[in-house]
Motif scaffolding. Structure first.
Motif, PDB file in Angstrom:
ATOM      1  N   UNK A   1       1.531  -1.184   0.035  1.00  0.00           N
ATOM      2  CA  UNK A   1       0.063  -0.338  -0.253  1.00  0.00           C
ATOM      3  C   UNK A   1       1.072   1.145   0.540  1.00  0.00           C
ATOM      4  N   UNK A   2       2.266   1.305   0.618  1.00  0.00           N
ATOM      5  CA  UNK A   2       3.318   2.268   0.621  1.00  0.00           C
ATOM      6  C   UNK A   2       3.800   2.717  -0.845  1.00  0.00           C
ATOM      7  N   UNK A   3       3.823   1.790  -1.236  1.00  0.00           N
ATOM      8  CA  UNK A   3       4.651   1.969  -2.998  1.00  0.00           C
ATOM      9  C   UNK A   3       2.878   1.768  -3.774  1.00  0.00           C
ATOM     10  N   UNK A   4       1.952   1.843  -4.077  1.00  0.00           N
ATOM     11  CA  UNK A   4       1.068   1.698  -5.073  1.00  0.00           C
ATOM     12  C   UNK A   4       0.153   3.421  -4.475  1.00  0.00           C
ATOM     13  N   UNK A   5       0.264   3.817  -2.817  1.00  0.00           N
ATOM     14  CA  UNK A   5      -0.294   5.377  -2.751  1.00  0.00           C
ATOM     15  C   UNK A   5       0.884   6.182  -2.569  1.00  0.00           C
ATOM     16  N   UNK A   6       2.220   5.785  -3.087  1.00  0.00           N
ATOM     17  CA  UNK A   6       3.771   6.543  -3.720  1.00  0.00           C
ATOM     18  C   UNK A   6       4.156   7.375  -2.241  1.00  0.00           C
ATOM     19  N   UNK A   7       4.002   6.615  -0.986  1.00  0.00           N
ATOM     20  CA  UNK A   7       3.982   6.903   0.044  1.00  0.00           C
ATOM     21  C   UNK A   7       5.322   7.105   1.172  1.00  0.00           C
ATOM     22  N   UNK A   8       6.417   7.617   1.277  1.00  0.00           N
ATOM     23  CA  UNK A   8       7.431   6.940   1.982  1.00  0.00           C
ATOM     24  C   UNK A   8       7.980   8.170   3.048  1.00  0.00           C
ATOM     25  N   UNK A   9       8.938   7.705   4.196  1.00  0.00           N
ATOM     26  CA  UNK A   9       9.377   8.556   4.983  1.00  0.00           C
ATOM     27  C   UNK A   9       7.890   8.822   5.582  1.00  0.00           C
ATOM     28  N   UNK A  10       8.205  10.160   5.717  1.00  0.00           N
ATOM     29  CA  UNK A  10       7.130  11.035   6.717  1.00  0.00           C
ATOM     30  C   UNK A  10       5.586  10.434   6.433  1.00  0.00           C
ATOM     31  N   UNK A  11       5.159  10.225   5.264  1.00  0.00           N
ATOM     32  CA  UNK A  11       3.570   9.467   4.475  1.00  0.00           C
ATOM     33  C   UNK A  11       4.128   8.656   4.939  1.00  0.00           C
ATOM     34  N   UNK A  12       4.985   7.079   5.434  1.00  0.00           N
ATOM     35  CA  UNK A  12       3.936   6.604   5.289  1.00  0.00           C
ATOM     36  C   UNK A  12       3.405   6.176   6.808  1.00  0.00           C
ATOM     37  N   UNK A  13       2.550   5.210   7.193  1.00  0.00           N
ATOM     38  CA  UNK A  13       1.270   5.252   7.325  1.00  0.00           C
ATOM     39  C   UNK A  13       1.462   3.854   7.879  1.00  0.00           C
ATOM     40  N   UNK A  14       0.923   3.346   9.807  1.00  0.00           N
ATOM     41  CA  UNK A  14      -0.013   2.195   9.878  1.00  0.00           C
ATOM     42  C   UNK A  14      -0.777   1.560   8.472  1.00  0.00           C
ATOM     43  N   UNK A  15      -0.792   0.177   8.553  1.00  0.00           N
ATOM     44  CA  UNK A  15      -1.583  -0.514   7.717  1.00  0.00           C
ATOM     45  C   UNK A  15      -3.241   0.190   7.712  1.00  0.00           C
ATOM     46  N   UNK A  16      -3.763   0.011   8.807  1.00  0.00           N
ATOM     47  CA  UNK A  16      -4.665   0.490   9.328  1.00  0.00           C
ATOM     48  C   UNK A  16      -5.688   1.746   8.357  1.00  0.00           C
ATOM     49  N   UNK A  17      -4.613   2.524   8.621  1.00  0.00           N
ATOM     50  CA  UNK A  17      -4.471   4.143   8.796  1.00  0.00           C
ATOM     51  C   UNK A  17      -4.327   4.258   6.470  1.00  0.00           C
TER      52      UNK A  17
END
Length: 158
Positions: free
Chosen positions: A81-97
């Motif tokens: 999901x981090x890859x799909x949403x292209x979220x890295x570093x400070x954008x990284x969230x918990x799986x539920x989020x």
């Protein structure tokens, strides 16, 4: 009770006419169901982490406890999901989020399978079991998350 795990499940043990035991084994279902990742669709900063988490998950399916398999499935779902949403570093969230960020998109199956993985992960925690009176995680739960990971990856990254 012995807590070792194997890639085989003992289905039945019966005594045969020679006095020996006949053991019926069933192979644990595993990895023919996981897709090959399309690395060109994965942000460069997350390719190695996602591939590593998938490799670790594959190893766990073959040799670890159901709780460990579920924990590693959660890692794969999170990195996917981090890859799909292209979220890295400070954008990284918990799986539920991260699952919440899929709402309103056309990824119902991916979202649902990620929710199953997330829920079973919580079920594996002793505090959750005690607090909610839940049964312990079973082998069948590990098999379910293995199928969920395959379905999830097909629905979110392909």
């Amino acid at each position: 009770m012995d807590e070792r795990f194997t890639v085989w499940n003992i289905i039945n043990i019966e005594a045969i006419s020679t006095g020996e035991d006949l053991v019926t084994l069933k192979g644990r279902s595993s990895f023919g169901l996981l897709p090959t990742l399309k690395n060109d669709k994965i942000p460069a900063g997350l390719q190695a982490k996602l591939n590593e988490s998938l490799g670790t998950f594959a190893d766990e399916v073959h040799r670890s406890s159901p709780t460990s398999v579920i924990d590693r499935a959660r890692d794969v779902a999170t990195y996917a999901l981090l890859a799909y949403l292209d979220l890295q570093n400070s954008g990284a969230k918990d799986l539920g989020d991260l699952i919440g960020r899929l709402e309103g998109r056309e990824f119902v199956v991916a979202s649902s399978t990620a929710m199953i993985i997330n829920r079973l992960h919580a079920r594996g925690k002793a505090a959750e079991q005690e607090k909610r009176g839940l049964r312990p995680v079973r082998e069948e739960d590990a098999e379910l998350v293995t199928h969920c990971v395959g379905s999830f990856l097909c629905g979110s990254i392909s």
